[in-house]
Design a protein around this motif. Sequence first.
Motif, PDB file in Angstrom:
ATOM      1  N   UNK A 104      12.714  11.692  20.949  1.00  0.00           N
ATOM      2  CA  UNK A 104      13.449  10.427  20.941  1.00  0.00           C
ATOM      3  C   UNK A 104      13.549   9.803  19.551  1.00  0.00           C
ATOM      4  N   UNK A 105      12.862  10.342  18.557  1.00  0.00           N
ATOM      5  CA  UNK A 105      12.802   9.705  17.241  1.00  0.00           C
ATOM      6  C   UNK A 105      13.547  10.543  16.208  1.00  0.00           C
ATOM      7  N   UNK A 106      14.507   9.896  15.538  1.00  0.00           N
ATOM      8  CA  UNK A 106      15.252  10.556  14.463  1.00  0.00           C
ATOM      9  C   UNK A 106      14.573  10.221  13.134  1.00  0.00           C
ATOM     10  N   UNK A 107      14.194  11.252  12.366  1.00  0.00           N
ATOM     11  CA  UNK A 107      13.563  10.995  11.063  1.00  0.00           C
ATOM     12  C   UNK A 107      14.466  11.383   9.898  1.00  0.00           C
ATOM     13  N   UNK A 108      15.565  12.111  10.184  1.00  0.00           N
ATOM     14  CA  UNK A 108      16.410  12.585   9.086  1.00  0.00           C
ATOM     15  C   UNK A 108      17.099  11.417   8.375  1.00  0.00           C
ATOM     16  N   UNK A 109      17.789  10.550   9.142  1.00  0.00           N
ATOM     17  CA  UNK A 109      18.494   9.437   8.506  1.00  0.00           C
ATOM     18  C   UNK A 109      17.533   8.457   7.828  1.00  0.00           C
ATOM     19  N   UNK A 110      16.389   8.106   8.454  1.00  0.00           N
ATOM     20  CA  UNK A 110      15.449   7.251   7.735  1.00  0.00           C
ATOM     21  C   UNK A 110      14.988   7.828   6.404  1.00  0.00           C
ATOM     22  N   UNK A 111      14.772   9.163   6.376  1.00  0.00           N
ATOM     23  CA  UNK A 111      14.370   9.784   5.107  1.00  0.00           C
ATOM     24  C   UNK A 111      15.510   9.678   4.091  1.00  0.00           C
ATOM     25  N   UNK A 112      16.746   9.925   4.537  1.00  0.00           N
ATOM     26  CA  UNK A 112      17.886   9.839   3.629  1.00  0.00           C
ATOM     27  C   UNK A 112      18.055   8.407   3.098  1.00  0.00           C
ATOM     28  N   UNK A 113      17.965   7.419   4.012  1.00  0.00           N
ATOM     29  CA  UNK A 113      18.294   6.047   3.617  1.00  0.00           C
ATOM     30  C   UNK A 113      17.135   5.354   2.914  1.00  0.00           C
ATOM     31  N   UNK A 114      15.905   5.545   3.420  1.00  0.00           N
ATOM     32  CA  UNK A 114      14.774   4.794   2.875  1.00  0.00           C
ATOM     33  C   UNK A 114      14.057   5.516   1.738  1.00  0.00           C
ATOM     34  N   UNK A 115      14.231   6.819   1.671  1.00  0.00           N
ATOM     35  CA  UNK A 115      13.523   7.584   0.641  1.00  0.00           C
ATOM     36  C   UNK A 115      14.506   8.150  -0.385  1.00  0.00           C
ATOM     37  N   UNK A 116      15.493   8.939   0.085  1.00  0.00           N
ATOM     38  CA  UNK A 116      16.390   9.618  -0.843  1.00  0.00           C
ATOM     39  C   UNK A 116      17.271   8.640  -1.616  1.00  0.00           C
ATOM     40  N   UNK A 117      17.978   7.753  -0.888  1.00  0.00           N
ATOM     41  CA  UNK A 117      18.878   6.824  -1.581  1.00  0.00           C
ATOM     42  C   UNK A 117      18.107   5.859  -2.474  1.00  0.00           C
ATOM     43  N   UNK A 118      16.907   5.492  -2.053  1.00  0.00           N
ATOM     44  CA  UNK A 118      16.091   4.595  -2.865  1.00  0.00           C
ATOM     45  C   UNK A 118      15.721   5.257  -4.183  1.00  0.00           C
ATOM     46  N   UNK A 119      15.455   6.579  -4.133  1.00  0.00           N
ATOM     47  CA  UNK A 119      15.118   7.272  -5.376  1.00  0.00           C
ATOM     48  C   UNK A 119      16.349   7.526  -6.232  1.00  0.00           C
ATOM     49  N   UNK A 120      17.517   7.703  -5.590  1.00  0.00           N
ATOM     50  CA  UNK A 120      18.754   7.962  -6.333  1.00  0.00           C
ATOM     51  C   UNK A 120      19.361   6.686  -6.892  1.00  0.00           C
ATOM     52  N   UNK A 121      19.304   5.611  -6.105  1.00  0.00           N
ATOM     53  CA  UNK A 121      19.923   4.345  -6.505  1.00  0.00           C
ATOM     54  C   UNK A 121      18.902   3.228  -6.302  1.00  0.00           C
ATOM     55  N   UNK A 122      17.908   3.143  -7.177  1.00  0.00           N
ATOM     56  CA  UNK A 122      16.808   2.177  -6.984  1.00  0.00           C
ATOM     57  C   UNK A 122      17.333   0.746  -6.885  1.00  0.00           C
ATOM     58  N   UNK A 123      16.775  -0.004  -5.953  1.00  0.00           N
ATOM     59  CA  UNK A 123      17.096  -1.414  -5.792  1.00  0.00           C
ATOM     60  C   UNK A 123      18.377  -1.701  -5.050  1.00  0.00           C
ATOM     61  N   UNK A 124      19.126  -0.675  -4.664  1.00  0.00           N
ATOM     62  CA  UNK A 124      20.402  -0.898  -3.955  1.00  0.00           C
ATOM     63  C   UNK A 124      20.172  -0.946  -2.447  1.00  0.00           C
ATOM     64  N   UNK A 125      21.061  -1.646  -1.770  1.00  0.00           N
ATOM     65  CA  UNK A 125      21.040  -1.679  -0.306  1.00  0.00           C
ATOM     66  C   UNK A 125      21.539  -0.331   0.202  1.00  0.00           C
ATOM     67  N   UNK A 126      20.887   0.237   1.183  1.00  0.00           N
ATOM     68  CA  UNK A 126      21.282   1.563   1.683  1.00  0.00           C
ATOM     69  C   UNK A 126      21.347   1.577   3.203  1.00  0.00           C
ATOM     70  N   UNK A 127      22.171   2.472   3.701  1.00  0.00           N
ATOM     71  CA  UNK A 127      22.333   2.663   5.140  1.00  0.00           C
ATOM     72  C   UNK A 127      22.721   4.129   5.350  1.00  0.00           C
ATOM     73  N   UNK A 128      22.895   4.514   6.605  1.00  0.00           N
ATOM     74  CA  UNK A 128      23.286   5.882   6.871  1.00  0.00           C
ATOM     75  C   UNK A 128      23.738   6.080   8.299  1.00  0.00           C
ATOM     76  N   UNK A 129      24.506   7.125   8.507  1.00  0.00           N
ATOM     77  CA  UNK A 129      24.914   7.481   9.861  1.00  0.00           C
ATOM     78  C   UNK A 129      25.342   8.942   9.925  1.00  0.00           C
ATOM     79  N   UNK A 130      25.445   9.434  11.150  1.00  0.00           N
ATOM     80  CA  UNK A 130      25.984  10.781  11.385  1.00  0.00           C
ATOM     81  C   UNK A 130      27.458  10.632  11.723  1.00  0.00           C
TER      82      UNK A 130
END
Length: 878
Positions: free
Chosen positions: A788-814
């Motif tokens: 029941x738990x999706x971890x791919x998008x949280x990793x992309x939005x909270x970890x990957x985008x944060x490292x790529x674009x520090x301090x920016x607001x991030x979101x994600x979807x399939x």
Amino acid sequence: MKRILATSKFIDLSHVPAEGFLVLTPNREAAARLNAPHRSLRSLAEDILNREKLAVASPLHCLHALKSVIRKLTPERDAAAESSRIRRILATVLRDGIDIAALKQSGVPSAELLGKMAERYLLDLLNNGLVDPESALWKAGDFVRERLKVIVYGYFRAREHDIKFIDKIAGDGSVFVVPSGSGPVFTSVNRSIDELLNAGWLIEDSDRASVSEIERAAYGFGVGHSEDNVDAVTISAFAYENVDAEVRGTLAAAKQMITEGTRPESIAILCRNAADYELTISTIAREYCVPVSSRSTISLLETTVGGYISLILEANENAFEFSVTARLLNHQYGPGLSDEIWSTARRRRSSGVDAWKKAGVDLAPMVGPESLSLTEWIDWLARAFPSSLVRERAPESAGNLIAYGKFRDALAELKTFDDKQLLGLPAFSNVLAEMLENVETEIDPRKGGIPFHQPNTIIGGTFDHIFVLGMAEGMLPAVTGEDTAIDFYEQRILEQRSVRFDRPVEFPRWEALSFYYVLLAARSGITLSYPKTVDIEEKIASPFFDRLPVKLGKGAAVTSVASPREELKYFLRHDDAPERLSLLKPATHQYTVERRRESDHAYDEYDGLTGIPIDIASRTWSASQLTKIGQCPFKWFSEKVLRLSPTDEGDTDLRGNTMGRLYHKTLQIAVGKAIESPAFRETVLAVLEQAFLEAENDDEIGVKGLPNWEHRRSEHLATLRKAVESPDFIAEGARVVATEQKFEASWNGFNLRGSIDRVDETPDGFVAIDYKTGTYVGKVKDATGELETDIQLPIYTRVALESLYPGCVSDGHYFSLRQTKIMRQKPAEIESFAAGVKKILEAGNFSVDPDGKKKSCKYCEYDPLCRRGPRNARKPKP
């Protein structure tokens, strides 16, 4: 002139003189019983024909002549198919001496045509100095100039052409041994005796006072009643579960006899149809180290040599399609494939000469031209399959060497039929197929050991013990079938017009008579058996058992251990294994492991519970890796630690993962080309077809080899076009900033690395977009044990985008490409998930633990290893 018929109930050799006679026997076993060289009626007939400048035609000459006649008389019919249809009935006509002139005037259309064909066929052969093998005795009888002093022995089931020839060749003092009796089984024998009596032969019957138990049982069988009080040691019967069990029981009993001092040559194994048992007997005989020699022949098509020739032609006819070419290359006589080339070819499903060349295989020596004359085709095939190949690959196999010699001789004979007309590959393949089917070779040229017989090769011989296999209904006796050219009804009509075929009732009598003489060939004992099943077909006992004084036993007659394999199997179940049994220790270990795996004991190292911790920081992790370990630790352990992987097969259909690679690659190329364009969507649509073409030509994606791909591609291109046109494909005011955006980041001690399908910049911040072909999203187990738990998008939005674009607001979807819609997921708390994975890694506990509904097992490729099923329910929860 005195000529003697020795007609006792049993085989009586008292009338057989010692010297000064020409001994004629139908097989080598009969000759051996008389201590005489083997000379048959057929070989004597051939000598007579050769003296008259005639020869017996080979199977290929007969087939060629028959097809030639068919083309002349019935040009509208397919000569190959028609020859196959009428050859059996033609052989019957020629062998039984049926009046061909009466056939032609019978008034039955099928019989009249057969008569015309037979007449023209024999004439064409005769014009070339040849005689059909089935009419050799009739023809030779016309040229007998002097009678000989002969002993005819073993022709106990003599047909009319045998009887006529024997009468013509036998001179004063000749002896014909022909056991007979009063039962219906002896009808044909007694008819032959009456015919010879009318020709002046004399009967000298000398039945013995002493009769063996087997002879009593045999005669009871012959006259139709079962004798009582026959020792079960002398004649016994067994029913086995299948052919393998039957052969094992038989060879174990034979091996025990040999161990106790019986000579292997004095034991015989017999069945009605050699093909039913040949392979099984040879395989188990090698396991048991029991020498068995075969008297059987098979067509070249059934040999290893014939199989390779067929594959060369089939591969050419199918333009070197993947599956047939793979079999050709991996054949014993094929060039072989390295692991690297084989892996590449399987992944790409290489088809065609060029595709195989790209994979690293040069097929040029095996590629045939479009058309050649017959002689040129034969020369090409000889180059494609040289004799050196057989000597190199199978130097120890005399059978293969002999088969190849027969093949080359047959090719030389085929050249004599060359009419210089050009043949295409299909026509040449048909010629070769007929040749391979009609030329026979020995199955096993080795001599010595236990002989494997059929009834016709054992009659007249004698053995201490005979094992008769396959005594099931339809196997022994065999089923009587109508001929496709002239059926039983037409044969009865012809009988009224003086054209006489054997009546159907004669066939079961003939089978019973053969079995009667098989019984007489056993001196001390005979064992009868049948399998209850053959493949998936159930069998019932032969009706012959009802006419014998035996009761069917179950299982094997001998339960001794007959091979190292069976010895190992025995001691695995006992505690008294000898130390010399070197294989026992590892086998016992394997057996113990298997028993524990299937028990209710807790998981151990063989189910992933290694107890060896894994340092998180020593590995690089991806979202997909974490998803796998979160679904079932054993799945991740099998792939990433044990480094097991399923065979990388090319697709035969567009599977989901292949479709996903194709769609992702296409969009990566198209979006990449349009990323700077102000009219983004329009540009993507404009370059989409070219991007699709580039993606489908990528060997790593592997769609070009799929069946009918050229007709299916438009459907998938339309799906992608529809996805791009969807409003959800890119939000209003957004712009694409990256495709396949790679990232590296540290999260809760995990060194993460991966790539995001697409990153968009919107007025609200950066958005990670992951393409999905359908609607499936890989999730991990939650606290309830379900996915029941999706971890791919949280990793992309909270970890990957944060490292790529520090301090920016991030979101994600399939984004579902086929559903053309955004699929959002519920926000997930993934810190506790990371802690749970750490515990698994630190404990070294990678036990089989899928979700409760087993959704994670649906696409898992490691179920043959974990063997999920009822056994998992017996285990304590990890």
